[in-house]
Design a protein around this motif. Structure first.
Motif, PDB file in Angstrom:
ATOM      1  N   ASN A  56       1.490  -1.508  -0.290  1.00 37.84           N
ATOM      2  CA  ASN A  56      -0.158   0.057  -0.323  1.00 37.84           C
ATOM      3  C   ASN A  56       1.157   1.446  -0.013  1.00 37.84           C
ATOM      4  OD1 ASN A  56      -3.011  -0.830   0.172  1.00 37.84           O
ATOM      5  ND2 ASN A  56      -2.138  -1.939   1.487  1.00 37.84           N
ATOM      6  N   GLU A  57       2.041   1.169   0.562  1.00 36.50           N
ATOM      7  CA  GLU A  57       2.952   2.649   0.824  1.00 36.50           C
ATOM      8  C   GLU A  57       3.657   2.283  -0.777  1.00 36.50           C
ATOM      9  OE1 GLU A  57       6.583   2.037   3.582  1.00 36.50           O
ATOM     10  OE2 GLU A  57       7.509   3.556   2.401  1.00 36.50           O
ATOM     11  N   ARG A  60       0.148   4.598  -2.644  1.00 33.26           N
ATOM     12  CA  ARG A  60       0.299   5.392  -1.959  1.00 33.26           C
ATOM     13  C   ARG A  60       1.242   6.903  -2.056  1.00 33.26           C
ATOM     14  NH1 ARG A  60      -1.074   2.974   2.886  1.00 33.26           N
ATOM     15  NH2 ARG A  60       1.000   2.808   3.448  1.00 33.26           N
ATOM     16  N   SER A  84      -6.047   2.352  -1.309  1.00 32.46           N
ATOM     17  CA  SER A  84      -5.365   3.270  -2.082  1.00 32.46           C
ATOM     18  C   SER A  84      -5.592   3.634  -3.365  1.00 32.46           C
ATOM     19  CB  SER A  84      -4.524   1.908  -1.539  1.00 32.46           C
ATOM     20  OG  SER A  84      -3.964   2.270  -0.512  1.00 32.46           O
TER      21      SER A  84
END
Ligand code: NDP
Ligand code: A1CAB
Length: 264
Positions: A56-57, A60, A84
């Motif tokens: 997810n980072e 994002r 996301s």
């Protein structure tokens, strides 16, 4: 972040190598994820890019996201990052069989979707990549994407229906060429040549022959005929290759690879 890679194994590392060498993006503009801490540490050490274990980072942090995991993990990864994702994202799939429509459906959003079919020679800047996109990708956006693929070799934009053919002749074929080089070198070793030297002869000969096809534009059969002296050595080898079904073996191998791609 300019680009993110979910999964950073053989193929992502090869592409990132080219992107960094050509200065398309800098190390701090690229973020990659791995499944394991061991993989993350390897990506950090060998590529020097930003790394994470959190998919997810990646989503994002970057608006362009390459899915560089094995095809069987695509669905799981897209489900994981679903919340996301936004319509501002461009998702790039590099797996055989995962179509533009499938990727968009699994992403669950009307976003920009691209497919690459790269190959590992990207690692040395000599890759061959096929690209297709859905109709949400504009001409200008495609031009930016092609700057990326051109950084690790040559690119052809193709209709999606040819992606399985591109997978066979581009994505998979390095494996067959390496087998060919290995077999040629084994034969030279059996004739007494030291192994290291045999690999050099075999590899440089494949490289040179490929360059002749690309640079002269002549038919490969014509170039083959140039090598075969009447009553000479080469034509004897051609006779045994034909007897062993060499062309048919290659034809069947690429057909099997393309057919498998359709099923993934
Ligand atoms: N290899 C090739 O020649 C080509 C491959 N492709 C395609 O590229 C894709 C990747 O293949 P390849 O690079 O060879 O595979 P690798 O096995 O070398 O790399 C896969 C990577 O995915 C990571 N990974 C696995 N699961 C997850 C997860 N859930 N979240 C984040 N990362 C994960 C692994 O992490 P870790 O390092 O921690 O194990 C590893 O770095 C495939 O879809 C393949 O079809 C396309 C053309 C050519
Ligand atoms: O073997 C595979 O499925 C991947 C795709 C093309 C090359 N390697």
């Amino acid at each position: 972040m300019k680009i993110g890679f979910i999964g950073c194994g053989n193929m992502a590392s090869a592409m990132i190598g080219g992107i960094l060498r050509q200065g398309i993006f800098s190390k701090d503009e690229i973020i990659v994820s791995n499944l394991t801490e061991e993989g993350r540490a390897r990506s950090e050490k060998t590529l020097g890019v930003v790394t994470t274990l959190d998919n997810n980072e990646i989503v994002r942090s970057a608006k362009t996201v390459v899915l560089a995991v094995k095809p069987q993990f695509y669905e799981e990864v897209l489900t994981e990052v679903h919340d996301s994702l936004t319509t501002e994202h461009t998702i790039i799939g590099i797996a055989p069989g995962k179509t533009l429509a499938w990727l968009e459906e699994k992403a669950g959003l009307p976003l920009k979707v691209v497919r690459f079919m790269p190959n590992t020679p990207a690692q040395v800047g000599a890759g061959m990549t096929a690209v297709c996109t859905n109709d949400r990708v504009s001409e200008d956006e495609l031009a930016e994407i092609l700057k990326i693929t051109d950084s690790f070799g040559c690119t052809e934009v193709i209709p999606e229906r040819l992606m399985d053919a591109a997978g066979a002749v581009g994505g998979c074929s390095p494996a067959y060429v390496f087998m060919f080089i290995e077999a040629m070198a084994d034969a030279a070793v059996s004739q007494g040549m030291p192994r290291k030297q045999a690999y050099k002869f075999a590899s440089q000969t494949v490289l040179g022959s490929a360059k002749m096809v690309l640079k002269t534009g002549r038919h490969p059969g014509d170039l083959k005929d140039m090598v075969c002296s009447p009553a000479g050595t080469t034509i004897e080898g051609v006779r045994t290759l034909e007897k062993s079904g060499f062309r048919s073996a290659v034809f069947e191998a690429l057909t099997a690879a393309a057919e498998k791609g359709k099923k993934l």
